[in-house]
Design a protein around this motif. Sequence first.
Motif, PDB file in Angstrom:
ATOM      1  N   LYS A 168       0.878  -0.556  -0.108  1.00  0.00           N
ATOM      2  CA  LYS A 168      -0.486   0.341   0.113  1.00  0.00           C
ATOM      3  C   LYS A 168       1.071   1.202   0.009  1.00  0.00           C
ATOM      4  O   LYS A 168       1.617   1.327   1.144  1.00  0.00           O
ATOM      5  CB  LYS A 168      -0.589   0.098   1.800  1.00  0.00           C
ATOM      6  CG  LYS A 168      -2.403  -0.324   1.202  1.00  0.00           C
ATOM      7  CD  LYS A 168      -3.111  -0.723   1.931  1.00  0.00           C
ATOM      8  CE  LYS A 168      -4.569  -0.750   1.768  1.00  0.00           C
ATOM      9  NZ  LYS A 168      -5.522  -0.655   3.051  1.00  0.00           N
ATOM     10  N   ILE A 211       1.127   5.795  -0.786  1.00  0.00           N
ATOM     11  CA  ILE A 211       0.093   7.373  -1.164  1.00  0.00           C
ATOM     12  C   ILE A 211       1.125   7.487  -2.277  1.00  0.00           C
ATOM     13  O   ILE A 211       1.979   8.028  -2.129  1.00  0.00           O
ATOM     14  CB  ILE A 211       0.058   7.635   0.917  1.00  0.00           C
ATOM     15  CG1 ILE A 211      -0.759   7.131   1.077  1.00  0.00           C
ATOM     16  CG2 ILE A 211      -0.290   8.922  -0.015  1.00  0.00           C
ATOM     17  CD1 ILE A 211      -0.406   7.248   2.695  1.00  0.00           C
ATOM     18  N   ASP A 240      -3.514   9.356  -3.373  1.00  0.00           N
ATOM     19  CA  ASP A 240      -4.511   8.918  -3.583  1.00  0.00           C
ATOM     20  C   ASP A 240      -3.614   7.366  -2.414  1.00  0.00           C
ATOM     21  O   ASP A 240      -2.471   6.893  -3.110  1.00  0.00           O
ATOM     22  CB  ASP A 240      -4.822   8.286  -5.547  1.00  0.00           C
ATOM     23  CG  ASP A 240      -5.375   8.629  -5.800  1.00  0.00           C
ATOM     24  OD1 ASP A 240      -6.598   9.703  -4.788  1.00  0.00           O
ATOM     25  OD2 ASP A 240      -5.903   8.869  -6.689  1.00  0.00           O
ATOM     26  N   ILE A 241      -4.583   6.621  -1.996  1.00  0.00           N
ATOM     27  CA  ILE A 241      -3.885   5.283  -2.010  1.00  0.00           C
ATOM     28  C   ILE A 241      -4.268   4.550  -3.213  1.00  0.00           C
ATOM     29  O   ILE A 241      -5.380   3.662  -3.337  1.00  0.00           O
ATOM     30  CB  ILE A 241      -4.697   4.976  -0.323  1.00  0.00           C
ATOM     31  CG1 ILE A 241      -4.159   6.167   0.608  1.00  0.00           C
ATOM     32  CG2 ILE A 241      -3.777   3.556  -0.074  1.00  0.00           C
ATOM     33  CD1 ILE A 241      -5.462   6.247   1.674  1.00  0.00           C
ATOM     34  N   GLU A 293      -2.790   0.320  -4.275  1.00  0.00           N
ATOM     35  CA  GLU A 293      -2.338  -0.834  -3.867  1.00  0.00           C
ATOM     36  C   GLU A 293      -1.690  -1.436  -5.229  1.00  0.00           C
ATOM     37  O   GLU A 293      -1.999  -1.902  -6.179  1.00  0.00           O
ATOM     38  CB  GLU A 293      -3.022  -2.478  -3.602  1.00  0.00           C
ATOM     39  CG  GLU A 293      -2.815  -3.694  -3.565  1.00  0.00           C
ATOM     40  CD  GLU A 293      -2.117  -3.579  -1.758  1.00  0.00           C
ATOM     41  OE1 GLU A 293      -1.159  -4.898  -1.762  1.00  0.00           O
ATOM     42  OE2 GLU A 293      -2.660  -2.923  -0.943  1.00  0.00           O
ATOM     43  N   ALA A 308       2.473   4.031   2.664  1.00  0.00           N
ATOM     44  CA  ALA A 308       1.182   4.481   3.454  1.00  0.00           C
ATOM     45  C   ALA A 308       1.291   4.055   4.984  1.00  0.00           C
ATOM     46  O   ALA A 308       0.994   2.826   5.788  1.00  0.00           O
ATOM     47  CB  ALA A 308      -0.183   3.501   2.699  1.00  0.00           C
ATOM     48  N   GLN A 343      -1.135   9.414   6.542  1.00  0.00           N
ATOM     49  CA  GLN A 343      -2.653   9.141   6.442  1.00  0.00           C
ATOM     50  C   GLN A 343      -2.897  11.548   6.868  1.00  0.00           C
ATOM     51  O   GLN A 343      -3.559  12.394   5.498  1.00  0.00           O
ATOM     52  CB  GLN A 343      -3.719   8.901   6.992  1.00  0.00           C
ATOM     53  CG  GLN A 343      -3.208   7.565   7.377  1.00  0.00           C
ATOM     54  CD  GLN A 343      -4.083   7.013   5.321  1.00  0.00           C
ATOM     55  OE1 GLN A 343      -5.115   7.517   5.401  1.00  0.00           O
ATOM     56  NE2 GLN A 343      -4.007   5.831   5.414  1.00  0.00           N
ATOM     57  N   ILE A 401      -1.529  13.172   3.413  1.00  0.00           N
ATOM     58  CA  ILE A 401      -2.536  12.996   2.176  1.00  0.00           C
ATOM     59  C   ILE A 401      -2.863  14.392   2.418  1.00  0.00           C
ATOM     60  O   ILE A 401      -3.395  14.881   1.358  1.00  0.00           O
ATOM     61  CB  ILE A 401      -3.031  11.512   2.296  1.00  0.00           C
ATOM     62  CG1 ILE A 401      -2.243  10.026   2.047  1.00  0.00           C
ATOM     63  CG2 ILE A 401      -4.822  11.742   2.150  1.00  0.00           C
ATOM     64  CD1 ILE A 401      -3.483   9.432   2.238  1.00  0.00           C
TER      65      ILE A 401
END
Length: 152
Positions: A2, A4, A17-18, A20, A39, A44, A47
């Motif tokens: 994961k 960012i 955007d996060i 995978e 991430a 966070q 973000i």
Amino acid sequence: MKLILTADVSGLGAPGDIVEVKDGYGRNYLLPRGFAIVATRGAQKQIQVIQRAQDTRRVRDLDHAKELKAKLEGLGGVTLTAKAAAGSNKLFGSITTGDVAAAVKKATGGLVLDKRAIELPGHIKTTGKHSITVRLHPEVTIALPLVVTAGE
């Protein structure tokens, strides 16, 4: 893995955007180039800061992109000269996005386009007319005719 995104990555997402992604792609491409961060809980908060900055820039960038689109449409097309075989339309090598960006800069008298914003229709290895796409903003794209001529 994961991640960012901290920059706009074509085909993947926008800043904040996060996503995978596979471990190798994240570890070997996105992270070393600064396109993404891992991430975590602390990330966070980053973000939110990235998204606020992106929202303020988005309106200004959209207006600027529309101005650039009008300037490029007024240009009509881009002409590029490349080395070609005598009596043939085959080029020595191929046309790159950097070549197109330099040709646009020369044709407009100084308009600098990011070569990552230019999309070619595959490898251009012949003289003649080709169509390229320039993505100035996620909401503003333009199709430009590219004329490749033979020269020294």
